[in-house]
Design an enzyme around this catalytic site. Structure first.
Site, PDB file in Angstrom:
ATOM      1  N   THR A  89      27.075  21.211  49.497  1.00 44.38           N
ATOM      2  CA  THR A  89      28.343  20.788  48.918  1.00 44.38           C
ATOM      3  C   THR A  89      29.051  20.568  50.203  1.00 44.38           C
ATOM      4  O   THR A  89      28.543  19.967  51.446  1.00 44.38           O
ATOM      5  CB  THR A  89      28.816  21.950  48.281  1.00 44.38           C
ATOM      6  OG1 THR A  89      30.385  21.487  47.712  1.00 44.38           O
ATOM      7  CG2 THR A  89      28.960  23.466  49.343  1.00 44.38           C
ATOM      8  N   LYS A 111      27.276  16.307  52.036  1.00 44.41           N
ATOM      9  CA  LYS A 111      26.545  15.626  50.980  1.00 44.41           C
ATOM     10  C   LYS A 111      26.202  14.260  51.455  1.00 44.41           C
ATOM     11  O   LYS A 111      24.985  13.626  50.908  1.00 44.41           O
ATOM     12  CB  LYS A 111      27.321  15.399  49.790  1.00 44.41           C
ATOM     13  CG  LYS A 111      27.474  16.869  48.937  1.00 44.41           C
ATOM     14  CD  LYS A 111      28.452  16.493  47.528  1.00 44.41           C
ATOM     15  CE  LYS A 111      28.489  17.644  46.790  1.00 44.41           C
ATOM     16  NZ  LYS A 111      28.987  17.259  45.660  1.00 44.41           N
ATOM     17  N   ASP A 117      24.392  15.778  39.754  1.00 42.91           N
ATOM     18  CA  ASP A 117      25.774  15.499  39.280  1.00 42.91           C
ATOM     19  C   ASP A 117      25.899  14.779  38.165  1.00 42.91           C
ATOM     20  O   ASP A 117      26.376  14.977  37.136  1.00 42.91           O
ATOM     21  CB  ASP A 117      26.811  15.166  40.249  1.00 42.91           C
ATOM     22  CG  ASP A 117      27.204  16.438  41.442  1.00 42.91           C
ATOM     23  OD1 ASP A 117      26.900  17.446  40.849  1.00 42.91           O
ATOM     24  OD2 ASP A 117      27.869  16.066  42.058  1.00 42.91           O
ATOM     25  N   GLY A 128      33.662  11.749  45.194  1.00 45.83           N
ATOM     26  CA  GLY A 128      32.090  11.928  45.024  1.00 45.83           C
ATOM     27  C   GLY A 128      31.857  12.284  43.275  1.00 45.83           C
ATOM     28  O   GLY A 128      31.043  11.859  42.838  1.00 45.83           O
ATOM     29  N   ALA A 129      32.658  13.198  42.859  1.00 43.62           N
ATOM     30  CA  ALA A 129      32.637  13.436  41.483  1.00 43.62           C
ATOM     31  C   ALA A 129      32.646  12.341  40.543  1.00 43.62           C
ATOM     32  O   ALA A 129      32.058  11.940  39.596  1.00 43.62           O
ATOM     33  CB  ALA A 129      33.490  14.665  41.001  1.00 43.62           C
ATOM     34  N   PRO A 137      44.532   3.027  45.313  1.00 38.35           N
ATOM     35  CA  PRO A 137      43.769   2.102  44.383  1.00 38.35           C
ATOM     36  C   PRO A 137      42.730   1.265  45.137  1.00 38.35           C
ATOM     37  O   PRO A 137      41.845   0.996  44.541  1.00 38.35           O
ATOM     38  CB  PRO A 137      44.785   1.232  43.738  1.00 38.35           C
ATOM     39  CG  PRO A 137      46.000   1.426  44.310  1.00 38.35           C
ATOM     40  CD  PRO A 137      46.171   2.828  45.239  1.00 38.35           C
TER      41      PRO A 137
END
Ligand code: NDP
Length: 282
Positions: A61, A65, A103, A131-132, A155
């Site tokens: 984690t 990563k 994931d 990342g998610a 953005p």
């Protein structure tokens, strides 16, 4: 006894030991999973010392990563395109470390099994570009979403993120926009699935965006699992959305690691129960 670990810093909050130890117990496997705090300067030493026969593997984690990648012998699955590894399998009796990213699998299985849907043909609005969010975007592109719109606080990061994924974009229509800009409401109205993958709402009542423009039928997902129902999901539900929290994604990514390490089918309901209990005691 076999060993498995999750490494990171900070790591005290992790509920992964509860989930994995419940799975080992339910399957009668003589193994123990522990959380270990590893600082960036100790990562190379960790990777060297993990090369032991009794180690099944380890999860990774924040903040390791990406920095773990050069310390591994091989990358498999979605790890290369993700540019991030969250699971390592120790193979060849400790001689080699193989990294992957579970994931994407976790998100897809949670959507299928709890949300009873997929992203195929959907107009997906993704909030976040970390990342998610990258795992969610990969699933949207791999599974053939009609559109993938990425709204981020910065953005330019959403633009870069979509450029990085250009080689696998296929027929999906992609667009980057600002999370707090005037165009967001229109995208919320048009989306059939909205996914929050920012960290806004983690252990707080904050909303990443006002969900009121959504038009049911719409599924609103939050990858955050603490709390199990975020303020964003609560508000979306009040506006008629079907909602899905992030705990299923966490459990299913853990299940994918468990199956890689042990070759045994993961006891999902035991893992889910352990996750719920660990969060309730948090
Ligand atoms: P990152 O740090 O990589 O990304 C964070 C994202 O949140 C970025 O898009 C960032 O925007 C945005 N963000 C942060 N603060 C704000 C703010 N105040 N206002 C608006 N946007 C903000 O984190 P991760 O992607 O690793 O994790 C995100 C969340 O997902 C965490 O809560 C984590 O717990 C959860 N998670 C859940 C998993 C599961 O299995 N259910 C798996 C992995 C993560 P910007 O780019 O502008 O900084």
């Amino acid at each position: 006894m076999h060993r498995a670990y999750v490494i990171g810093s900070p790591i005290g909050h992790s509920i992964s030991p509860a989930i994995h130890n419940a799975a080992f117990a339910a399957c009668g496997i003589d193994a123990r999973y522990e959380a270990v705090r590893v600082e960036p300067e100790g990562l190379a030493q960790w990777a060297a010392e993990a090369r032991r026969q009794e180690v099944l593997g380890f999860n990774i984690t924040l903040p390791h990563k990406e920095t773990i990648i050069p310390l591994l012998d091989e990358l498999r699955g979605d790890a290369a395109v993700m540019g991030a590894v969250n699971m390592v399998k120790v193979v060849e009796a400790g001689a080699a470390l193989v990294g992957t990213n579970t994931d994407t699998l976790g998100f897809r299985r949670s959507l299928e099994e709890e949300g009873e849907t997929t992203l195929r043909g959907q107009r997906a609005l993704l909030l976040g570009a970390g990342g998610a969010a990258r795992a969610v975007a990969l699933v949207a592109l791999q599974d053939g979403a009609e559109s993938l719109w990425v709204a981020n606080r910065r953005p330019e990061r959403a633009h870069r993120f979509l450029e990085d994924l250009a080689s696998i974009t296929g027929k999906t229509q992609v667009e980057a926009l600002a999370l707090d800009g005037p165009r967001l409401a229109g995208f919320l109205r048009a989306a059939t699935v909205v996914i929050n993958a920012t960290s806004v709402g983690l252990r707080s009542e904050e909303l990443p965006a006002d969900p009121s423009p959504i038009q049911p039928p719409v599924l609103v997902v939050d990858v955050i699992y603490n709390p199990t129902e975020t303020a964003f999901l609560r508000a979306a539900r009040q506006h008629g959305a079907q909602v899905l929290g992030g705990l299923g994604m966490l459990v299913h990514q853990a299940a994918a690691a468990f199956e890689e390490w042990t070759g045994v089918a993961a006891p999902i309901s035991d893992m889910r129960r352990a996750a719920d209990e660990a969060l309730a005691a948090w």
